[in-house]
Design an enzyme around this catalytic site. Structure first.
Site, mmCIF file in Angstrom:
data_model
loop_
_atom_site.group_PDB
_atom_site.id
_atom_site.type_symbol
_atom_site.label_atom_id
_atom_site.label_comp_id
_atom_site.label_asym_id
_atom_site.label_seq_id
_atom_site.Cartn_x
_atom_site.Cartn_y
_atom_site.Cartn_z
ATOM 1 N N CYS A 65 18.637 0.572 -31.931
ATOM 2 C CA CYS A 65 17.930 -0.397 -31.070
ATOM 3 C C CYS A 65 18.118 -1.816 -31.586
ATOM 4 C CB CYS A 65 16.431 -0.098 -31.061
ATOM 5 S SG CYS A 65 16.015 1.556 -30.588
HETATM 6 N N1 SAJ Z 1 14.292 -3.381 -41.234
HETATM 7 C C1 SAJ Z 1 14.332 -4.343 -42.247
HETATM 8 N N2 SAJ Z 1 13.219 -5.086 -42.477
HETATM 9 C C2 SAJ Z 1 12.061 -4.917 -41.750
HETATM 10 C C3 SAJ Z 1 12.046 -3.933 -40.728
HETATM 11 C C4 SAJ Z 1 13.171 -3.185 -40.494
HETATM 12 O O1 SAJ Z 1 15.353 -4.513 -42.919
HETATM 13 O O2 SAJ Z 1 11.085 -5.616 -42.021
HETATM 14 C C5 SAJ Z 1 15.486 -2.603 -40.962
HETATM 15 C C6 SAJ Z 1 15.297 -1.120 -41.123
HETATM 16 O O3 SAJ Z 1 15.578 -0.717 -42.444
HETATM 17 C C7 SAJ Z 1 16.316 -0.560 -40.135
HETATM 18 C C8 SAJ Z 1 16.350 -1.599 -39.032
HETATM 19 O O4 SAJ Z 1 15.805 -2.805 -39.602
HETATM 20 O O5 SAJ Z 1 17.579 -0.460 -40.724
HETATM 21 C C9 SAJ Z 1 15.538 -1.215 -37.791
HETATM 22 O O6 SAJ Z 1 14.283 -0.847 -38.257
HETATM 23 P P1 SAJ Z 1 13.001 -0.679 -37.252
HETATM 24 O O7 SAJ Z 1 11.793 -0.520 -38.098
HETATM 25 O O8 SAJ Z 1 13.007 -1.751 -36.248
HETATM 26 O O9 SAJ Z 1 13.232 0.745 -36.632
HETATM 27 P P2 SAJ Z 1 13.901 1.185 -35.295
HETATM 28 O O10 SAJ Z 1 15.319 0.789 -35.168
HETATM 29 O O11 SAJ Z 1 13.606 2.638 -35.195
HETATM 30 O O12 SAJ Z 1 13.109 0.356 -34.202
HETATM 31 C C10 SAJ Z 1 12.232 1.014 -33.347
HETATM 32 C C11 SAJ Z 1 12.233 0.182 -32.115
HETATM 33 N N3 SAJ Z 1 11.672 0.946 -31.040
HETATM 34 C C12 SAJ Z 1 12.234 0.831 -29.824
HETATM 35 O O13 SAJ Z 1 13.162 0.099 -29.593
HETATM 36 C C13 SAJ Z 1 11.659 1.637 -28.768
HETATM 37 C C14 SAJ Z 1 11.417 -1.080 -32.307
HETATM 38 O O14 SAJ Z 1 11.168 -1.714 -31.034
HETATM 39 C C15 SAJ Z 1 10.122 -0.799 -32.936
HETATM 40 O O15 SAJ Z 1 9.404 -2.023 -33.104
HETATM 41 C C16 SAJ Z 1 10.378 -0.169 -34.278
HETATM 42 O O16 SAJ Z 1 10.969 1.107 -33.964
HETATM 43 C C17 SAJ Z 1 9.093 0.031 -35.063
HETATM 44 O O17 SAJ Z 1 8.122 -0.701 -34.784
HETATM 45 O O18 SAJ Z 1 9.135 0.834 -35.979
#
Ligand code: SAJ
Length: 440
Positions: free
Chosen positions: A277
């Site tokens: 995403c």
């Molecule tokens: N990440 C960082 N630093 C952060 C947060 C994340 O480096 O502070 C990295 C993670 O390690 C990962 C990537 O970013 O590699 C994405 O992480 P994520 O927590 O955003 O997880 P996702 O990709 O599963 O995002 C999903 C998304 N859900 C949908 O699109 C429906 C996002 O909108 C959500 O906000 C997120 O989950 C969530 O809140 O966990």
């Protein structure tokens, strides 16, 4: 007084007698099928992947968030069935399209899944259906791609005898607190009547539906949500690069800033941006704007910073080994955690994959451990998880913590390792002022 097609359809939806189809039975489609089945609708899941269909028909689940007993219950009650046969669509009243929207190798949007699903649906469309697209895409997709194929070309009129809308998926796999049923759901239609009918359908099964004035508003809201994340992660990644040059502990800086009870939202730096995403959705937006001769500079800059983080990690490995008088070439590096985020088994766009490739390009002997990923395809070869974690930690010249799974015994790892590169602050205080730990 004659009843209008809209009223007839609304009546079917409100009585939950409308026949529902979900196109695409992945981490979005299957949970959606379950909530509509639980609400009392008869749901047919359609997916070209026979394995998924057969699993569901056996009363089992292939999605981590849906227990098999839920599928067994719904299939036994006749509320859920699955098929690869798209022709069942001719009997459907309400269809939700939940198919992937990846990027091509060129970095451009890949709409092939949406186009295939729409093409199949067009074959079986009839008047008075409500169609909702859930796949994350650029603003305008519903009106520019779906409306011609499902409306104009079939002589159907949006808001009259076709009710077409967009509703962004907000599924976060593995999350228990916010799930499909209780996460507020934005819905926007091609016309006001489309919004109303689609919202009425979803309101039968979901706790909170937020109707907006158009499909474009709904499409753009989703992109704002995920672009917001991507850009803020890019910001803290750049803070990490700046703190590295200033000799300041970025993790302490972020924790200090996060004590502010308003006007700040904590994000943490890392080895790069993974997942299907966050690194991808914003590029759908910047791609659309480029076609309108506008450069989405925040998105492009954040993408550049995030994409470059794996190279920064390599420089940390190189510096760490150098302090021990070891060249990266020929040194053994154990990568801990290859999933794109902690405690899941998903590798998609994981920065660990880039880091492994870059280490190998520099001549390092690379191995990995990940409790969720026994093996994966690396440059056409199968790369397998090391069988014994602590043996591998002992043997490695350098251990790089790339994904901080909560199951790891970090004190034992630090104890046994010669050098640890901690890209996630997984070690916390154990990593501070520790001569054998290099932190992002
Ligand atoms: N990440 C960082 N630093 C952060 C947060 C994340 O480096 O502070 C990295 C993670 O390690 C990962 C990537 O970013 O590699 C994405 O992480 P994520 O927590 O955003 O997880 P996702 O990709 O599963 O995002 C999903 C998304 N859900 C949908 O699109 C429906 C996002 O909108 C959500 O906000 C997120 O989950 C969530 O809140 O966990």
């Amino acid at each position: 007084m004659t009843i209008t097609p809209k009223q007839k359809l609304m009546d079917l939806l409100n009585k939950r007698q409308a026949k529902v189809a979900i196109l695409g039975l992945g981490y979005v489609g299957l949970p959606l099928a379950v909530v509509f089945g639980d609400a009392g609708f008869e749901v047919t899941g359609i997916d070209p992947d026979k394995r998924k269909v057969d699993t569901i028909q056996r009363g089992e689940s292939h999605i981590q968030d849906i227990p098999s007993e839920v599928i067994a219950r719904l299939t036994a009650a006749g509320k859920l069935k699955a098929t690869t046969d798209f022709s069942v669509l001719r009997e459907m009243d309400a269809v939700s399209i939940c198919v992937p929207t990846p990027l091509r190798k060129t970095g451009d949007p890949d709409l092939s899944f949406i186009l295939n699903a729409t093409g199949e649906l067009a074959k079986y469309m009839h008047p008075d259906m409500v169609i909702v697209l859930e796949s994350t895409t650029y603003p305008g997709t519903t009106r520019e791609i779906l409306l011609p194929k499902l409306g104009d070309e079939l002589g159907l009129q949006a808001g009259e005898n076709l009710f077409l809308a967009f509703s962004p998926e907000r599924v976060d796999p593995g999350r228990q607190d916010w799930t499909t049923i209780n996460t507020p759901k934005v819905i926007g239609g091609i016309t006001q009547d489309c919004s109303e009918v689609a919202a009425a359908w979803y309101a039968q099964a979901l706790e909170s539906v937020v109707a907006v004035s158009s499909a474009e508003v709904a499409e753009m809201a989703k992109l704002l949500e995920n672009t917001f994340r991507m850009i803020n992660i890019g910001l803290v990644n750049e803070m990490a690069l700046m703190c590295n040059r200033l000799g300041i502990d970025v993790w302490e800086v972020i924790d200090a800033a996060a004590t502010k009870p308003f006007g700040f939202m904590k994000f943490t730096p890392g080895p790069g941006l993974g997942g299907h995403c966050i690194p991808i959705d914003p590029l759908y937006l910047s791609w659309k704007l480029r076609a309108l001769h506008y450069t989405a500079r925040f998105i492009e800059l954040a993408s550049e910073i995030n994409t470059n983080m794996p190279r920064h990690v390599i420089s940390l490995v190189q510096d760490g080994l150098n302090l021990q008088g070891k060249p990266i070439k020929g040194s053994s590096v154990l990568v801990l955690g290859v999933a794109y985020k902690p405690d899941i088994d998903d590798l998609r766009e994981s920065p660990a994959l880039d880091i492994i490739g870059l280490l190998e390009q520099k001549g390092a002997r690379v191995s990995y451990h990940d409790p969720y990923i026994p093996a994966f395809n690396h440059d056409g070869q199968e790369m397998a998880c090391v069988p014994d974690l602590m043996n591998a930690v002992h043997a490695a010249d350098c251990v790089a913590i790339i994904t901080n799974h909560s199951s790891y015994d970090y004190p034992a790892i630090v104890d046994a390792a010669r050098l640890v590169i901690d890209t996630r602050n997984a070690l916390g205080a154990l990593g501070k002022n520790n001569p054998k730990v290099v932190r992002l």
